[in-house]
Design an enzyme around this catalytic site. Sequence first.
Site, PDB file in Angstrom:
ATOM      1  N   TYR A  48      55.802 132.941 -29.580  1.00  0.00           N
ATOM      2  CA  TYR A  48      55.110 131.768 -30.124  1.00  0.00           C
ATOM      3  C   TYR A  48      53.715 132.122 -30.641  1.00  0.00           C
ATOM      4  O   TYR A  48      53.181 131.419 -31.492  1.00  0.00           O
ATOM      5  CB  TYR A  48      54.966 130.683 -29.055  1.00  0.00           C
ATOM      6  N   LYS A  65      65.834 139.579 -21.915  1.00  0.00           N
ATOM      7  CA  LYS A  65      66.858 140.398 -22.576  1.00  0.00           C
ATOM      8  C   LYS A  65      66.421 141.855 -22.453  1.00  0.00           C
ATOM      9  O   LYS A  65      66.093 142.512 -23.450  1.00  0.00           O
ATOM     10  CB  LYS A  65      67.012 139.979 -24.046  1.00  0.00           C
ATOM     11  N   ASP A 115      71.148 135.399 -22.237  1.00  0.00           N
ATOM     12  CA  ASP A 115      72.394 134.847 -22.795  1.00  0.00           C
ATOM     13  C   ASP A 115      73.400 134.561 -21.679  1.00  0.00           C
ATOM     14  O   ASP A 115      74.031 133.503 -21.644  1.00  0.00           O
ATOM     15  CB  ASP A 115      72.980 135.773 -23.877  1.00  0.00           C
ATOM     16  N   ASP A 132      62.225 127.640 -23.969  1.00  0.00           N
ATOM     17  CA  ASP A 132      62.379 126.505 -24.873  1.00  0.00           C
ATOM     18  C   ASP A 132      63.868 126.154 -25.005  1.00  0.00           C
ATOM     19  O   ASP A 132      64.266 124.995 -24.869  1.00  0.00           O
ATOM     20  CB  ASP A 132      61.780 126.869 -26.238  1.00  0.00           C
ATOM     21  N   ASP A 150      66.077 122.894 -22.933  1.00  0.00           N
ATOM     22  CA  ASP A 150      66.806 121.828 -23.633  1.00  0.00           C
ATOM     23  C   ASP A 150      68.233 121.757 -23.105  1.00  0.00           C
ATOM     24  O   ASP A 150      68.793 120.672 -22.902  1.00  0.00           O
ATOM     25  CB  ASP A 150      66.857 122.093 -25.147  1.00  0.00           C
TER      26      ASP A 150
END
Length: 368
Positions: free
Chosen positions: A142, A192, A225, A249, A253
């Site tokens: 970000y 990751k 993932d 983020d 959600d």
Amino acid sequence: MANPSILILAGDGIGPEVMAEVKKIIGWYDAKRGISFDVSEDLVGGCAYDKHGTPLHDDTMAKAQEVDAVLLGAVGGPKYDVLDFSVKPERGLLRLRKEMDLFSNLRPAQCFDALADFSSLKKDVVAGLDIVIVRELTSGVYFGEPRGIFTEGNERVGINTQRYTESEIARVARSAFELARRRNNKVCSMEKANVMESGILWREVVQEIHDKEYPDVELSHMYADAGAMQLCRWPKQFDVILTDNLFGDLLSDMAAMLTGSLGMLPSASLGAPMANGRPKALYEPVHGSAPDIAGQGKANPIACILSFAMALRYSFDLGDEATRLEQAVEKVLADGVRTADLMGPEGGTPVSTSAMGDAVIAALDASL
Ligand code: IPM
Ligand code: MG
């Protein structure tokens, strides 16, 4: 002694509507519990741009640095899509996070019993779910440099940079371990590390902080993932999920939707302790500005109300009052009061935003 101070930044879209219900609740605490706050209000996002040509005026930024807690509604809307990136409504929110140094974003995903049927997953997968995502909020892709859209040869290239320092990882890891100790003592860290060096460092630093300072907390690591897959397969395996800004983020959600409605979930963004020992803090619902339903009195104010409950707990040391408010919300839901977003396939008559707020007030009255 001065009352604790709150800056309300209701923002755009449904922000002002849901915040109006929080203001009623602040009024209730003043009238019925003798708990008073000095409340001021200002603009953030598109409405700030309309007035000042910037999504966050410097004066507003300065006020946010001074208060005990900021309550934010939502920012953004289609009207502002055409604006230059540097003045988009979201930049106002990101500036607040960055300049207040709110590095630890707590996003609880809790499934209320009354709403277990609303999840897109089977009821037994989500009933009783109670997890928290701790999202790093002031660094990573970000904010990393270099960033921008550049020209290379005869084409353009868009660049963002995932960047984490050890100290940035360490401080958010500590906040996740501290939180886990107050809950079920389990942290699962997601990155990751199989493809990103920043992920390798993330995993190493989280493990080091754990081994040195929090060996009593159960720690596991997952690739983000796989974590997403596990979140929808069996979310109850988790207690606290620790992750970076971008993965957080996405995962938050997804976790939010597990609980049936994005309109239910609060968040707290916490920074370093201030002189009074409480963290610098901003509280906001996880949902956005929902321009499609803005101004119609349809929005669900519960996420914003529960964000205020988090403020009571983390900024004002009023954990019992936070629990009172959370229980009032639970009672209202158990009584079947529903805004439009909570209408199941069987239908029914939804209540308005303000009727939902009134129902919570009535439940608060009943709690006395
Ligand atoms: C969130 C939002 C923000 C983010 C936007 C509005 C900048 O999606 O808080 O999750 O990407 O962090
Ligand atoms: Mg988001």
